[in-house]
Motif scaffolding. Sequence first.
Motif, PDB file in Angstrom:
ATOM      1  N   TRP A  98     -16.961  27.461  11.884  1.00 55.60           N
ATOM      2  CA  TRP A  98     -16.776  26.527  12.906  1.00 55.60           C
ATOM      3  C   TRP A  98     -17.112  25.176  12.239  1.00 55.60           C
ATOM      4  CZ3 TRP A  98     -19.274  30.716  14.032  1.00 55.60           C
ATOM      5  CH2 TRP A  98     -20.615  30.591  14.270  1.00 55.60           C
ATOM      6  N   CYS A 123     -19.198  18.236  16.011  1.00 55.96           N
ATOM      7  CA  CYS A 123     -17.929  17.665  16.815  1.00 55.96           C
ATOM      8  C   CYS A 123     -17.576  16.007  16.277  1.00 55.96           C
ATOM      9  CB  CYS A 123     -18.024  17.599  18.404  1.00 55.96           C
ATOM     10  SG  CYS A 123     -16.384  17.068  19.160  1.00 55.96           S
ATOM     11  N   TYR A 126     -16.306  15.571  12.943  1.00 58.91           N
ATOM     12  CA  TYR A 126     -14.667  16.176  12.645  1.00 58.91           C
ATOM     13  C   TYR A 126     -14.006  14.950  13.276  1.00 58.91           C
ATOM     14  CZ  TYR A 126     -15.393  20.798  11.397  1.00 58.91           C
ATOM     15  OH  TYR A 126     -15.891  22.032  10.895  1.00 58.91           O
ATOM     16  N   LEU A 127     -14.325  14.346  14.471  1.00 61.28           N
ATOM     17  CA  LEU A 127     -13.752  13.156  14.715  1.00 61.28           C
ATOM     18  C   LEU A 127     -13.827  11.865  13.850  1.00 61.28           C
ATOM     19  CD1 LEU A 127     -14.832  13.639  18.667  1.00 61.28           C
ATOM     20  CD2 LEU A 127     -12.612  14.207  17.541  1.00 61.28           C
ATOM     21  N   GLY A 130     -11.199  12.100  11.304  1.00 63.21           N
ATOM     22  CA  GLY A 130      -9.817  11.697  11.788  1.00 63.21           C
ATOM     23  C   GLY A 130      -9.385  12.517  12.458  1.00 63.21           C
ATOM     24  N   LEU A 131     -10.166  13.680  12.654  1.00 65.45           N
ATOM     25  CA  LEU A 131      -9.379  14.802  13.470  1.00 65.45           C
ATOM     26  C   LEU A 131      -9.173  14.291  14.816  1.00 65.45           C
ATOM     27  CD1 LEU A 131      -9.969  16.590  11.263  1.00 65.45           C
ATOM     28  CD2 LEU A 131     -10.319  18.533  12.656  1.00 65.45           C
ATOM     29  N   SER A 132      -8.049  14.619  15.603  1.00 67.16           N
ATOM     30  CA  SER A 132      -7.841  14.328  17.085  1.00 67.16           C
ATOM     31  C   SER A 132      -8.803  15.339  17.992  1.00 67.16           C
ATOM     32  CB  SER A 132      -6.552  14.568  17.321  1.00 67.16           C
ATOM     33  OG  SER A 132      -6.243  16.085  17.515  1.00 67.16           O
ATOM     34  N   GLU A 134      -7.983  17.296  19.891  1.00 61.66           N
ATOM     35  CA  GLU A 134      -7.287  18.872  19.958  1.00 61.66           C
ATOM     36  C   GLU A 134      -7.242  19.558  18.752  1.00 61.66           C
ATOM     37  OE1 GLU A 134      -5.591  16.116  23.106  1.00 61.66           O
ATOM     38  OE2 GLU A 134      -5.858  15.933  20.726  1.00 61.66           O
ATOM     39  N   GLU A 135      -7.489  18.685  17.473  1.00 60.22           N
ATOM     40  CA  GLU A 135      -7.500  19.245  16.195  1.00 60.22           C
ATOM     41  C   GLU A 135      -9.216  19.757  16.115  1.00 60.22           C
ATOM     42  OE1 GLU A 135      -4.288  17.064  13.444  1.00 60.22           O
ATOM     43  OE2 GLU A 135      -6.223  15.864  14.230  1.00 60.22           O
ATOM     44  N   ALA A 136     -10.032  19.053  16.496  1.00 58.19           N
ATOM     45  CA  ALA A 136     -11.340  19.341  16.349  1.00 58.19           C
ATOM     46  C   ALA A 136     -11.825  20.604  17.216  1.00 58.19           C
ATOM     47  CB  ALA A 136     -12.189  18.275  17.017  1.00 58.19           C
ATOM     48  N   GLU A 138      -9.521  22.803  17.612  1.00 56.02           N
ATOM     49  CA  GLU A 138      -9.049  24.085  17.089  1.00 56.02           C
ATOM     50  C   GLU A 138      -9.922  24.665  15.813  1.00 56.02           C
ATOM     51  OE1 GLU A 138      -4.871  25.316  14.761  1.00 56.02           O
ATOM     52  OE2 GLU A 138      -4.980  23.792  16.258  1.00 56.02           O
ATOM     53  N   ARG A 139     -10.377  23.488  15.236  1.00 54.79           N
ATOM     54  CA  ARG A 139     -11.209  23.744  14.059  1.00 54.79           C
ATOM     55  C   ARG A 139     -12.590  24.604  14.379  1.00 54.79           C
ATOM     56  NH1 ARG A 139     -13.925  24.850  10.628  1.00 54.79           N
ATOM     57  NH2 ARG A 139     -14.417  24.017   8.729  1.00 54.79           N
TER      58      ARG A 139
END
Length: 152
Positions: A98, A123, A126-127, A130-132, A134-136, A138-139
């Motif tokens: 994760w 977190c 990841y943000l 560039g992750l959204s 929702e994508e964060a 999930e990741r």
Amino acid sequence: MKMKNPLLVVKDIECSKEFYRKVLGLRTIADLGANAVLTGGLSLQTEESWKQFTGKPISYCANDAEIYFEEDDFDAFSEKLGTIPALEYVHPVMTHAWGQRVVRFYDPDHHIIEVGENMKAVCRRYLEAGLSPEEAAERMDVPLKAVKAWMR
């Protein structure tokens, strides 16, 4: 009912207090001789007194439990660990699926200590990449609600 403190049985309480102060920055807030309470709620109990309480033999090195901490500045903490002579690692710094970086090592009595990167920092990393949200989520395999809380 209210859970108060995890308690570790130790062979040398002074050595253990020094270890937790030096390595993890915990201070002794109550020293009762055979028992000490450290910041964060961790308690230490002397082996001798524990044997009197329970009447049972004590087994160290079980590798079946750990005390878990999170660190805001994981990079600085892992660098600090490199300066501590004779620190015995369960494993070096690793990254879980994760994305959280962690390290596990033993205290003087072979209790496992895990220090993980603060999940909020994972977190945010990841943000910022560039992750959204929702994508964060999930990741990281966590609910979106957790990501939104860490974004605050």
